[in-house]
Design an enzyme around this catalytic site. Structure first.
Site, PDB file in Angstrom:
ATOM      1  N   GLU A  60      58.194  62.509  54.436  1.00 41.07           N
ATOM      2  CA  GLU A  60      58.895  63.784  54.585  1.00 41.07           C
ATOM      3  C   GLU A  60      60.251  63.603  55.261  1.00 41.07           C
ATOM      4  O   GLU A  60      61.255  64.209  54.856  1.00 41.07           O
ATOM      5  CB  GLU A  60      58.045  64.771  55.404  1.00 41.07           C
ATOM      6  CG  GLU A  60      56.700  65.106  54.779  1.00 41.07           C
ATOM      7  CD  GLU A  60      55.572  64.225  55.277  1.00 41.07           C
ATOM      8  OE1 GLU A  60      54.458  64.728  55.451  1.00 41.07           O
ATOM      9  OE2 GLU A  60      55.809  63.008  55.494  1.00 41.07           O
ATOM     10  N   SER A 177      36.146  27.209  38.217  1.00 44.73           N
ATOM     11  CA  SER A 177      36.392  28.549  37.684  1.00 44.73           C
ATOM     12  C   SER A 177      37.835  28.765  37.244  1.00 44.73           C
ATOM     13  O   SER A 177      38.206  29.878  36.856  1.00 44.73           O
ATOM     14  CB  SER A 177      36.035  29.606  38.742  1.00 44.73           C
ATOM     15  OG  SER A 177      36.853  29.462  39.892  1.00 44.73           O
ATOM     16  N   ARG A 193      46.433  42.907  44.205  1.00 45.70           N
ATOM     17  CA  ARG A 193      46.626  42.394  45.568  1.00 45.70           C
ATOM     18  C   ARG A 193      47.736  43.147  46.291  1.00 45.70           C
ATOM     19  O   ARG A 193      47.615  43.471  47.475  1.00 45.70           O
ATOM     20  CB  ARG A 193      46.971  40.903  45.520  1.00 45.70           C
ATOM     21  CG  ARG A 193      45.830  39.992  45.166  1.00 45.70           C
ATOM     22  CD  ARG A 193      46.283  38.532  45.161  1.00 45.70           C
ATOM     23  NE  ARG A 193      45.175  37.612  44.916  1.00 45.70           N
ATOM     24  CZ  ARG A 193      45.290  36.290  44.922  1.00 45.70           C
ATOM     25  NH1 ARG A 193      46.478  35.728  45.140  1.00 45.70           N
ATOM     26  NH2 ARG A 193      44.228  35.523  44.702  1.00 45.70           N
ATOM     27  N   THR A 205      33.911  30.296  48.064  1.00 47.27           N
ATOM     28  CA  THR A 205      35.134  30.445  47.255  1.00 47.27           C
ATOM     29  C   THR A 205      36.290  29.700  47.908  1.00 47.27           C
ATOM     30  O   THR A 205      37.088  29.037  47.234  1.00 47.27           O
ATOM     31  CB  THR A 205      35.488  31.931  47.086  1.00 47.27           C
ATOM     32  OG1 THR A 205      34.421  32.590  46.404  1.00 47.27           O
ATOM     33  CG2 THR A 205      36.777  32.114  46.299  1.00 47.27           C
ATOM     34  N   ASP A 209      37.568  26.807  45.487  1.00 50.30           N
ATOM     35  CA  ASP A 209      38.805  27.209  44.814  1.00 50.30           C
ATOM     36  C   ASP A 209      40.061  26.874  45.608  1.00 50.30           C
ATOM     37  O   ASP A 209      41.143  26.743  45.048  1.00 50.30           O
ATOM     38  CB  ASP A 209      38.798  28.716  44.531  1.00 50.30           C
ATOM     39  CG  ASP A 209      37.761  29.098  43.485  1.00 50.30           C
ATOM     40  OD1 ASP A 209      37.133  28.179  42.916  1.00 50.30           O
ATOM     41  OD2 ASP A 209      37.585  30.292  43.231  1.00 50.30           O
ATOM     42  N   GLY A 307      33.186  34.926  46.376  1.00 51.41           N
ATOM     43  CA  GLY A 307      32.492  34.711  45.095  1.00 51.41           C
ATOM     44  C   GLY A 307      31.180  35.448  44.991  1.00 51.41           C
ATOM     45  O   GLY A 307      30.990  36.526  45.557  1.00 51.41           O
ATOM     46  N   THR A 312      27.291  39.608  46.064  1.00 53.55           N
ATOM     47  CA  THR A 312      25.902  40.044  46.139  1.00 53.55           C
ATOM     48  C   THR A 312      25.600  40.697  47.482  1.00 53.55           C
ATOM     49  O   THR A 312      24.962  41.754  47.542  1.00 53.55           O
ATOM     50  CB  THR A 312      24.964  38.845  45.905  1.00 53.55           C
ATOM     51  OG1 THR A 312      25.220  38.301  44.601  1.00 53.55           O
ATOM     52  CG2 THR A 312      23.512  39.256  46.003  1.00 53.55           C
TER      53      THR A 312
END
Length: 375
Positions: A60, A177, A193, A205, A209, A307, A312
């Site tokens: 504003e 992967s 992101r 992960t 990775d 991952g 899960t």
């Protein structure tokens, strides 16, 4: 009392513009919401604004400064109720009153108890027409979903992103992967992101990775999201490539709160934040405790990139708000790593299974992305 006026196509048009402005700095304004503001006089835009990076100045104030004297007798379109409490600066309601605006169109009340309708009441008490017609309310709530969740659930809004093969695998049996999804999907993830305050990955992960978790390509000059890595015993981080690209203390290593303090001292000396959280009876980190602490730090939107174990755990804990599932046209060996491996004893009966709501789907290159809302 609510001063509803007949909604017009003009209102729809300018509120749409306000929403698009709100998305400009989404992911970079935390702990404040990313608000869009459009000031209109005689059906012409005389001022626009969106919340600046790091949350100030507010939308504003930017728009009013641009409009100057043209703000008098204008209509102001907002994506969130203007603040009414005094902080480091005067509240936006005071600035709107001082500018002598005529009408404010804003469908969404601020859920923050310090505001929560007080801004609207203050404007009305000074003769300003406040229109809360639920025009584009669904779109405006989506823009503010992180801020709303942080107030109502005391945790960030959590988006879980997974890239899977046609048979539900996220990696080969050797944990490879790179890359299941295609170039265009990975570019889309860069955009995702950029619209989140933080990116989170689990220990496995991080190990397999070794990602940098930064914004690249055309997004590289935007505000970099916070990196959150689950590293229960603080043994992993020194091996990671992201260790070479630390900027502005934007990294949190999440560990067992009972670790000896000596383990955190060296990391803190490098400007790396460590966050100790409690553990569950099974020895895993308590994700509910983690997200409550992240919320207290001001984070409102977290993108979890896996991952399978972390995904899960989040689903089992009912902590996921949106699931974005990229499916690639590839089939991996049956011994590959499953993306989700819930142990659901009640899933024998389909009537007992959780059913998610499909918000949208889109083809991205040679992949398809499904966007699921999880209640």
């Amino acid at each position: 009392m609510k001063d509803h006026q007949k909604t017009t196509k003009i209102d729809y048009r300018f509120l749409k513009i306000a929403i698009s402005l709100g998305y400009r700095n989404l992911g970079a304004t935390w702990p404040n919401p990313s608000v869009g503001c459009v000031i209109v006089k005689n059906n012409h835009i005389v001022g626009v604004g969106n919340t600046a990076c790091k949350g100030r100045p507010h939308a504003e104030k930017i728009a009013l400064e641009q409009a100057k004297s043209n703000a008098t007798d204008s209509t102001v379109y907002l994506t969130l109720e203007p603040c009414s409490h005094f902080g480091k600066t005067n509240p936006c309601t005071s600035e709107l009153i001082k500018a002598k605006v005529k009408r404010v169109v804003c469908p969404l009340k601020d859920p923050n108890p310090r505001v929560n309708g007080k801004g609207f009441e203050l404007l009305r008490s000074h003769g300003i027409v406040v229109d809360n017609t639920p025009l584009l309310l669904k779109e405006i709530k989506e823009l503010n979903e992180g801020f709303i969740t942080s107030i109502e659930k005391k945790r960030p809004y959590i988006t879980l992103k997974l890239a899977m093969s046609l048979n539900g695998k996220i990696a080969t049996k050797e944990n490879k992967s790179s890359w299941i999804s295609g170039d265009k999907s990975r570019l889309f993830v860069q955009m995702l992101r950029s619209k989140h305050d933080a990116i989170m990955i689990g220990t496995k992960t991080a190990f397999w990775d070794n990602p940098r978790l930064n914004l690249r390509d055309q997004f590289k000059n935007l505000s970099q999201p916070v990196k959150i890595i689950l590293d229960k015993n603080l043994k992993l981080f020194e091996q990671l490539d992201m260790n070479k690209s630390i900027t502005n203390n934007k990294i949190f290593l999440v560990h067992d709160v009972n670790l000896k303090k000596e383990k955190t001292k060296n990391l803190k000396a490098k400007g790396i934040n460590t966050l100790g959280i409690s553990t569950l009876k099974n020895g895993n980190l308590d994700l509910n405790d983690l997200f409550k602490k992240l919320s207290k730090l001001g984070l409102t939107r977290v993108l979890v990139e896996g991952g399978g174990t972390l995904a899960t755990s989040l689903l089992e804990s009912k902590l996921v708000d949106k699931l974005i599932l990229f499916t690639a046209g590839i089939i991996l060996d049956k011994e590959g790593i499953d993306g989700i491996h819930l142990n659901l004893s009640n899933a024998i009966n389909l009537d007992n299974c959780d059913r998610y709501t499909l918000d949208s789907s889109r083809i991205i290159g040679n992949d398809i992305a499904h966007f699921w809302n999880i209640k």
